[in-house]
Scaffold this motif. Structure first.
Motif, short mmCIF file in Angstrom:
data_model
loop_
_atom_site.label_atom_id
_atom_site.label_comp_id
_atom_site.label_asym_id
_atom_site.label_seq_id
_atom_site.Cartn_x
_atom_site.Cartn_y
_atom_site.Cartn_z
N HIS A 36 0.83 -1.21 0.00
CA HIS A 36 0.00 0.00 0.00
C HIS A 36 0.87 1.26 0.00
O HIS A 36 0.56 2.25 -0.67
N THR A 71 -1.59 3.81 -1.96
CA THR A 71 -2.99 3.45 -1.67
C THR A 71 -3.18 3.19 -0.18
O THR A 71 -4.12 2.51 0.22
N LYS A 94 -8.34 3.66 -2.47
CA LYS A 94 -8.11 4.56 -3.60
C LYS A 94 -6.66 5.00 -3.63
O LYS A 94 -5.88 4.73 -2.71
N PHE A 95 -6.29 5.66 -4.72
CA PHE A 95 -4.94 6.18 -4.89
C PHE A 95 -4.88 7.60 -4.33
O PHE A 95 -5.72 8.43 -4.63
N THR A 137 -6.77 -0.77 -7.01
CA THR A 137 -7.50 -0.52 -5.77
C THR A 137 -8.50 -1.64 -5.53
O THR A 137 -8.69 -2.53 -6.38
N ASN A 170 -4.41 1.69 -11.68
CA ASN A 170 -3.81 3.02 -11.71
C ASN A 170 -2.61 3.03 -12.64
O ASN A 170 -1.94 2.02 -12.83
#
Length: 524
Positions: free
Chosen positions: A133, A138, A182-183, A307, A313
């Motif tokens: 992550h 993320t 999410k990013f 995600t 992404n």
């Protein structure tokens, strides 16, 4: 200007399975390759002459450095010229090196990408965050500056990664979102990656970089700024000084005591490294010839992140990804208070380039786009001059009427100059932070002079007046914003414009109601 043109002979021998993924050359023949480089050189020379570029450029293929050249000054105050051997601050390009270090340590079984952040920082509350992550942005880890540094740190004291980690442990700001949801780009995540590397190995980040990255790649001139002696060959970073009407080295800039770089120089992981053209080419070469990590780790590092909802992404693990005409490119952009840069490896066309400006100007993204156009054989576009920048250079030495007249003149020269609201807002915000509201308002007004039909410019001016409690002026400019929207044939009757107008009208009604109530109270 110092330039180094290197022999352009290349080898066609494919050395390992990773290189099988690459084309042997980024152009069809020697002549076209040379011509592209000549066009890039001419572009940068012209921009330097027009005071739009101060910095350097390097390009090479897998086997050799093809070209490197610098344009302008290492120190604009003393007029010391740049040299191709100068080291530059590479800002967030550092993340590509940190990610490579982490993946090497995964390869050496110090940890896996599924290890948790709390395995190494047990006092933190973020129990769902993994190393992966952090690598892929993320994690949802809270932004360190607004949540911690701004509130709890004395800017006159030097800040280190360990100081920052203690702030997180002590204050435990709320996680922005569940890990993997999410990013969200995070410098803090990469600082924690450096901390994980140190805690897992019982070695310093600097020693790990030297042992696992720099020595295998033969990178002899890359290190953190805090480790560089005063007599370094560093190209100084510069920023536009509103007081002096010129670009000056950061340590001479009026805003430098408040710049994060002034007291967080000893940072690890997300930024803080300085490197040279030669070393960055060597880093690219080492990645592509498996001198640092093997194919499995490379493949994992360069795989797009996803995600929880399955969305992919265009960011891998420490590398930004880009597909151009079906061809893969990896790299990273870097930026700080005093420099901007682009590092790019074209995997399927076999070239690497590094573009650096050691002055934070509004041009580098536009310049980078034109370099990509040249390399892809596309037509190039003129890099126009920022009208806001040129007004900023003149502002302190002239009265408002003179600057407003200049804004009108430049706005009429659309082939040579451009104006963007965000640039006006950035200058205004610098004055606003200094509580110099008169000058802040000057730049918001100049935006309406240079872009009289831009509804956003009038709205920002109205917002500023409302913020200062000057409701009559705010109402006046909010109404002008509505007029601009209603008379713009390209915007009126669109749903989002209608919603925008309703939002403005609600603000006007609230201010008018407040004015009415104050009038009643005054009579009573």
């Amino acid at each position: 200007m110092k330039v180094r043109f290197i022999n352009m002979t290349t080898t066609l021998f494919v050395k390992n399975t990773f290189i099988l993924l690459l084309c042997i050359n980024f152009s069809n023949c020697q002549e076209s390759r040379e011509k592209k480089i000549e066009k890039i050189d001419q572009l940068l020379s012209d921009l330097n002459s027009n005071e739009q570029f101060n910095g350097g450029f390097m390009i090479g293929d897998r086997d050799v450095m093809l070209f490197e050249k610098v344009y302008g000054y290492a120190d604009m105050k003393t007029k010391k010229p740049l040299d191709v051997t100068n080291s530059f601050g590479i800002a967030s390009v550092n993340k590509t090196i940190t990610a490579t270090l982490i993946m090497k340590m995964v390869e050496l079984e110090y940890f896996t990408v599924n290890n948790k952040l709390v395995d190494f920082f047990p006092k933190l509350p973020y129990t769902d965050i993994t190393i992966d992550h952090l690598l892929t942005h993320t994690s949802g880890i809270p932004f360190y500056y607004d949540n911690l540094v701004k509130k709890h740190w004395d800017k006159f004291k030097q800040l280190t990664n360990n100081d920052l980690f203690k702030l997180y442990e002590e204050h435990q700001p709320k996680q922005e979102f569940p890990a993997g949801e999410k990013f969200s780009y995070s410098n803090a995540g990469y600082m924690f990656l450096a901390g994980i590397a140190e805690r897992a190995s019982k070695k310093t980040y600097d020693d790990l970089l030297r042992e696992l990255i720099f020595e295998p790649a033969n990178m002899k001139h890359t290190q953190r700024l805090t480790n560089i002696n005063d007599d370094t060959n560093l190209a100084k970073p510069h920023a536009l000084s509103l007081q002096e009407g010129a670009y000056v080295p950061l340590d001479f800039h009026e805003g430098y005591p408040d710049y994060l770089d002034s007291y967080f120089r000893d940072r690890k992981g997300a930024g803080g490294l300085n490197s040279t053209f030669t070393d960055l080419w060597k880093f690219s070469n080492a990645l592509q010839t498996a001198k640092i990590i093997e194919g499995v780790a490379i493949k994992k590092m360069l795989s797009p992140a996803k995600t929880k909802d399955g969305k992919q992404n265009m960011y891998a693990r420490g590398w930004q990804l880009e597909m151009i005409n079906g061809k893969r490119n990896i790299g990273h952009r870097g930026g700080s208070e005093g420099e901007n840069c682009f590092f790019r490896i074209a995997l399927d066309e076999n070239y690497t380039y590094f573009l650096i400006a050691n002055a934070k100007t509004p041009y580098l993204s536009k310049i980078n786009n034109q370099i990509k156009n040249i390399l892809q054989g596309n037509p190039i576009e003129k890099v126009k001059i920022s009208g806001v920048e040129r007004l900023s250079l003149l502002y302190e030495k002239n009265d408002y009427e003179t600057i407003a007249s200049e804004a009108k003149k430049l706005s009429a020269q659309k082939d040579d100059y451009y104006f963007e609201l965000v640039e006006f807002n950035n200058i205004s915000w610098q004055y606003w932070q200094q509580e110099n509201f008169e000058k802040a308002f000057d730049f918001l007004k100049l935006a309406t002079v240079a872009m009289p039909n831009n509804a956003g410019a009038w709205e920002v001016l109205a917002e500023a007046y409302m913020e200062r409690g000057k409701n009559e002026q705010a109402i006046k400019y909010y109404k002008l914003t509505i007029d601009k929207l209603n008379t713009d044939e390209t915007k009126k009757d669109k749903k989002w414009v209608t919603e925008w107008i309703v939002e403005i009208q609600n603000k006007i009604e609230k201010m008018e109601e407040s004015k009415k109530n104050k009038s009643i109270e005054k009579r009573d």
